[in-house]
Enzyme design. Structure first.
Site, PDB file in Angstrom:
ATOM      1  N   CYS A   2      67.235  30.300  -7.992  1.00  0.00           N
ATOM      2  CA  CYS A   2      68.143  29.617  -8.897  1.00  0.00           C
ATOM      3  C   CYS A   2      69.374  30.496  -9.074  1.00  0.00           C
ATOM      4  O   CYS A   2      69.305  31.718  -8.989  1.00  0.00           O
ATOM      5  CB  CYS A   2      67.562  29.338 -10.272  1.00  0.00           C
ATOM      6  SG  CYS A   2      66.035  28.404 -10.241  1.00  0.00           S
ATOM      7  N   ARG A  27      71.124  30.109  -3.482  1.00  0.00           N
ATOM      8  CA  ARG A  27      69.965  30.582  -4.248  1.00  0.00           C
ATOM      9  C   ARG A  27      68.974  29.465  -4.588  1.00  0.00           C
ATOM     10  O   ARG A  27      67.911  29.714  -5.153  1.00  0.00           O
ATOM     11  CB  ARG A  27      70.431  31.243  -5.543  1.00  0.00           C
ATOM     12  CG  ARG A  27      71.287  32.457  -5.329  1.00  0.00           C
ATOM     13  CD  ARG A  27      71.748  33.018  -6.640  1.00  0.00           C
ATOM     14  NE  ARG A  27      70.662  33.589  -7.393  1.00  0.00           N
ATOM     15  CZ  ARG A  27      70.260  34.853  -7.309  1.00  0.00           C
ATOM     16  NH1 ARG A  27      70.888  35.676  -6.513  1.00  0.00           N
ATOM     17  NH2 ARG A  27      69.254  35.289  -8.032  1.00  0.00           N
ATOM     18  N   TRP A  76      66.018  26.051  -7.828  1.00  0.00           N
ATOM     19  CA  TRP A  76      64.971  26.052  -6.800  1.00  0.00           C
ATOM     20  C   TRP A  76      63.671  25.906  -7.585  1.00  0.00           C
ATOM     21  O   TRP A  76      63.274  26.808  -8.320  1.00  0.00           O
ATOM     22  CB  TRP A  76      64.999  27.363  -6.028  1.00  0.00           C
ATOM     23  CG  TRP A  76      64.055  27.385  -4.867  1.00  0.00           C
ATOM     24  CD1 TRP A  76      64.296  26.900  -3.610  1.00  0.00           C
ATOM     25  CD2 TRP A  76      62.727  27.924  -4.840  1.00  0.00           C
ATOM     26  NE1 TRP A  76      63.199  27.098  -2.816  1.00  0.00           N
ATOM     27  CE2 TRP A  76      62.220  27.718  -3.541  1.00  0.00           C
ATOM     28  CE3 TRP A  76      61.904  28.539  -5.788  1.00  0.00           C
ATOM     29  CZ2 TRP A  76      60.950  28.122  -3.157  1.00  0.00           C
ATOM     30  CZ3 TRP A  76      60.634  28.932  -5.398  1.00  0.00           C
ATOM     31  CH2 TRP A  76      60.173  28.734  -4.103  1.00  0.00           C
ATOM     32  N   LYS A 487      63.041  31.671  12.762  1.00  0.00           N
ATOM     33  CA  LYS A 487      64.364  31.015  12.711  1.00  0.00           C
ATOM     34  C   LYS A 487      64.225  29.543  13.088  1.00  0.00           C
ATOM     35  O   LYS A 487      64.791  28.679  12.434  1.00  0.00           O
ATOM     36  CB  LYS A 487      65.358  31.670  13.679  1.00  0.00           C
ATOM     37  CG  LYS A 487      65.937  33.013  13.301  1.00  0.00           C
ATOM     38  CD  LYS A 487      66.903  32.990  12.153  1.00  0.00           C
ATOM     39  CE  LYS A 487      66.211  33.242  10.849  1.00  0.00           C
ATOM     40  NZ  LYS A 487      66.011  34.606  10.450  1.00  0.00           N
ATOM     41  N   GLU A 490      62.356  27.494  10.317  1.00  0.00           N
ATOM     42  CA  GLU A 490      62.990  27.307   9.005  1.00  0.00           C
ATOM     43  C   GLU A 490      64.225  26.416   9.058  1.00  0.00           C
ATOM     44  O   GLU A 490      64.516  25.733   8.085  1.00  0.00           O
ATOM     45  CB  GLU A 490      63.290  28.637   8.314  1.00  0.00           C
ATOM     46  CG  GLU A 490      64.387  29.463   8.909  1.00  0.00           C
ATOM     47  CD  GLU A 490      64.589  30.774   8.164  1.00  0.00           C
ATOM     48  OE1 GLU A 490      64.460  30.822   6.944  1.00  0.00           O
ATOM     49  OE2 GLU A 490      64.904  31.773   8.849  1.00  0.00           O
ATOM     50  N   LYS A 605      67.860  31.401  -0.664  1.00  0.00           N
ATOM     51  CA  LYS A 605      68.226  32.661  -0.021  1.00  0.00           C
ATOM     52  C   LYS A 605      67.567  33.871  -0.679  1.00  0.00           C
ATOM     53  O   LYS A 605      67.045  34.744  -0.017  1.00  0.00           O
ATOM     54  CB  LYS A 605      69.742  32.782  -0.061  1.00  0.00           C
ATOM     55  CG  LYS A 605      70.283  34.024   0.595  1.00  0.00           C
ATOM     56  CD  LYS A 605      70.356  33.847   2.078  1.00  0.00           C
ATOM     57  CE  LYS A 605      70.830  35.091   2.790  1.00  0.00           C
ATOM     58  NZ  LYS A 605      70.348  35.090   4.170  1.00  0.00           N
TER      59      LYS A 605
HETATM   60  C1  F6R Z   1      64.463  34.099   6.846  1.00  0.00           C
HETATM   61  C2  F6R Z   1      64.840  34.789   5.635  1.00  0.00           C
HETATM   62  C3  F6R Z   1      63.776  35.259   4.727  1.00  0.00           C
HETATM   63  C4  F6R Z   1      64.157  36.607   4.098  1.00  0.00           C
HETATM   64  C5  F6R Z   1      63.115  37.016   3.047  1.00  0.00           C
HETATM   65  C6  F6R Z   1      63.406  38.389   2.473  1.00  0.00           C
HETATM   66  O1  F6R Z   1      65.569  33.772   7.616  1.00  0.00           O
HETATM   67  O2  F6R Z   1      65.997  34.957   5.363  1.00  0.00           O
HETATM   68  O3  F6R Z   1      62.541  35.336   5.367  1.00  0.00           O
HETATM   69  O4  F6R Z   1      64.243  37.556   5.110  1.00  0.00           O
HETATM   70  O5  F6R Z   1      63.103  36.073   2.023  1.00  0.00           O
HETATM   71  O6  F6R Z   1      64.650  38.421   1.855  1.00  0.00           O
HETATM   72  P1  F6R Z   1      65.382  39.798   1.559  1.00  0.00           P
HETATM   73  O7  F6R Z   1      65.705  40.405   2.865  1.00  0.00           O
HETATM   74  O8  F6R Z   1      66.607  39.401   0.781  1.00  0.00           O
HETATM   75  O9  F6R Z   1      64.439  40.634   0.761  1.00  0.00           O
END
Ligand code: F6R
Length: 610
Positions: A2, A27, A76, A487, A490, A605
């Protein structure tokens, strides 16, 4: 997850809130809402299911909506489905509105208690108990700040909130515990948001709230108090973000923009970290030398794509004599550990706010892991603040939900760390010079790999009617296969799995038929012959292969085998290079599938929930 944004100004804040929401949409994006108060103490709330565009349509139907103070939220869903009634802001009484990013763990107890006090609930969310609690304190005579301070004392969990009240039209109160919150400083106006990028069109100057802080923004005066209620003077941080860095420019999607930015992102990540033929160890921080000297082994903790970077690094570290374990953060944090002596905990994270990784770090510290280092892309993030050593990846803001440039820059940073620790083991200065020279070649090699895009675009057509795909790799390229599969699933919603190629015969070969594309990466390394044998095993069973192969492998097209040549690189940097075609493949398959590439369904994200 969120995103929240808030503003207090002399002008209509609606455009500021909408711009902030657009920048925070990464987010979460299943529902969205705003609440504004005007100078005449009128509060208006508009909420919509879906993305911000739906809110904009609703606002077009209510053109009179405006205010000098406001809050907004992009959601979210955690508690309760993405419906309008579950969308934020939540209200209690006629004039109190609140947005929250986080999870209130004791919401059921609070809800029961509030029901006995006569509160009626409008949503299934855990957030509604917060606004009710604030309302109760206001009714008992508290002002908005006092009411928020009293409320957060009874909340358990991680949260960041923004609250406005029609009785105090120039006031916005925010608070954070666990989830991120920044305060933007304007001229005669002030703002609140989940991250700096949300406010980049209105200010560059920020206070980063500490855990437990409460901020009272009253007529643009900003007063920050710590968890004990003591007024604190936090340092002003000036964001280096530019508006362009968080805008699409000429690209159709952020993911594509970010794939194309990788050469520059890698060059930026290397800058100031290597000199001549060697690594500048102090770039890990002033304590790096002492901590590295005291390190006997490494424990990497991360999630998702960042975890895959960790898996590659394990091969690199152990090759140089540094024992290394890698674990998914949510697993690490919830099991019993035999803590190794003098083990450096390395967290990997794009956002620096992933709650599983943060909790795992906190657990590691509690149970006696020696020191911590984070490789992170978000300055001022919680992981950066909570780690002994920091190596920033200078990838720039990553907006597309599917991580691309954060991954390749994490790999670069891990390579640097492997050199630093390897120096204390098997790494000679000649070997270091060779590794550094290979790193210097990376930006140009990445550019070359990106030139494969037109052919990858054609190959993507083959996936238009496919429901499954298999990715194969060996050694450091097994994690790259895992990343390729992640990739693809998702952003294109095609079910994809990755296997170490040698493992095929132990089960997955049964899946092979002409409907299952098999994608493999074939660097020119010592495992090549074994990989070729595995590729033949697939072909012999009617499987259709697409192989990205180092040009020096001299592999060529055959029946059921399509080879795409990748410029030759040394095996030490090959995992970074072979990632690029897999990113491009999933992007172009997603385009064909017509999915929302930058905001795939059900994802967000920055994963700030457990
Ligand atoms: C996939 C993706 C997620 C992040 C995961 C960890 O493309 O982006 O799997 O890698 O949520 O996020 P961070 O790196 O921000 O801790």
């Amino acid at each position: 997850m969120c995103g929240i944004v808030g503003a207090v100004a002399q002008r209509n804040v609606l455009p500021i809130l909408l711009d902030g929401l657009r920048r925070l949409e990464y987010r979460g994006y299943d529902s969205v809402g705003i609440a504004v108060v005007d100078a005449g103490k009128q509060i208006s709330r508009i909420r919509s299911v879906g993305k911000i565009i739906e809110l904009e349509k609703a606002l077009d139907e209510n053109p009179e909506t405006r205010g000098i103070t406001g809050i907004a939220h992009t959601r979210w869903a955690t508690h309760g489905p993405p419906t309008k009634s579950n969308a934020h802001p939540h209200m209690s009484g006629p004039g109190l509105a609140l947005v929250c990013n986080g999870i209130i763990e004791n919401h059921e107890d609070l809800r029961l208690a509030q029901k006995t006090r006569g509160f009626k609930f409008q949503s299934d969310t855990d957030t509604e108990v917060i606004v009710n609690e604030v309302y109760q304190h206001l009714n008992n005579g508290a002002d908005l700040l006092e009411a928020v301070q009293a409320t957060i004392k009874v909340l358990e969990g991680a949260f960041a909130i923004g609250v406005i009240c029609s009785d105090e039209p120039h006031r916005l109160v925010g608070a954070r515990r666990g989830s991120p919150l920044v305060v933007g400083i304007g001229e005669g106006e002030a703002f609140l948001a989940s991250d700096m990028s949300a406010l980049i069109s209105v200010t560059r100057d920020f206070y980063i709230l500490d855990d437990g802080d409460v901020v009272d923004i009253n007529n643009a005066n900003i007063c920050i108090m710590d968890s004990l209620g003591q007024i604190q003077q936090r340092e002003i941080k000036t964001s280096k973000l530019t508006a362009e860095s968080v805008e699409l420019g000429e690209h159709r999607h952020f993911m594509l923009k970010e794939i194309h930015e990788q050469s520059t992102a890698i060059a930026n990540t290397l800058e100031g970290r290597i000199s001549g033929k060697s690594l500048l160890e102090e770039s890990f921080g002033t304590e790096a030398n002492r901590i590295f000297d005291a390190t006997l082994s490494v424990q990497i903790i991360a999630c998702g794509t960042s975890y895959h970077a960790g898996l590659v690094a394990k091969y690199w570290f152990e090759e140089l004599g540094v024992p290394c374990q890698v674990e998914i953060a949510s697993e690490f944090r919830s099991r019993v550990h035999a803590v190794p002596d003098k083990c450096l905990v390395v967290t990997l994270s794009q956002s620096g706010e992933t709650i599983d990784t943060l909790s795992a770090l906190s657990e590691a510290k509690k149970i006696g892991f020696a020191n911590s280092l984070t490789i992170c892309n978000a300055p001022e993030s919680s992981l950066v603040r909570e780690s002994d050593l920091v190596m920033m990846t200078h990838a720039g803001p990553e907006i597309g939900v599917a991580s691309t440039k954060a991954f390749t820059t994490q790999l670069v940073a891990l390579r640097l760390l492997a050199i630093a620790l390897g120096r204390r083991r098997h790494l000679s200065s000649e070997h270091e010079a060779k590794l550094v020279a290979e790193l210097r070649e990376l930006p140009a090699k990445v550019e070359e790999a990106i030139k494969l895009e037109p052919i990858i675009k054609e190959i993507a057509e083959q996936f238009a009617d496919k429901h499954h795909a298999l990715f194969l790799g060996r050694g450091t390229h097994y994690p790259i296969a895992l990343e390729g599969a992640l990739k693809l699933k998702e952003i294109s919603y095609i079910h994809a799995e990755a296997y170490p190629a040698g493992e095929l015969k132990h089960g997955p070969l049964a899946l092979i038929d002409s409907e299952m594309p098999v994608i493999s990466v074939a660097p020119n390394d010592r495992l090549l012959d074994k990989l070729k044998a595995n590729i033949e095993e697939v072909r012999a069973r009617g499987g259709k292969l697409i192989v990205f192969a180092d040009v020096e492998t001299e592999m060529s097209d055959q029946q059921n085998l399509q080879v795409i040549n990748v410029a030759s690189v040394d095996s030490s940097i090959a995992p970074i290079i072979f990632t690029i075609p897999l990113q491009l493949l999933s992007y172009h398959v997603a385009l064909i599938k017509g999915t929302d590439v930058d905001k795939p369904r059900n994802l967000a994200k920055s994963v700030t929930v457990e």
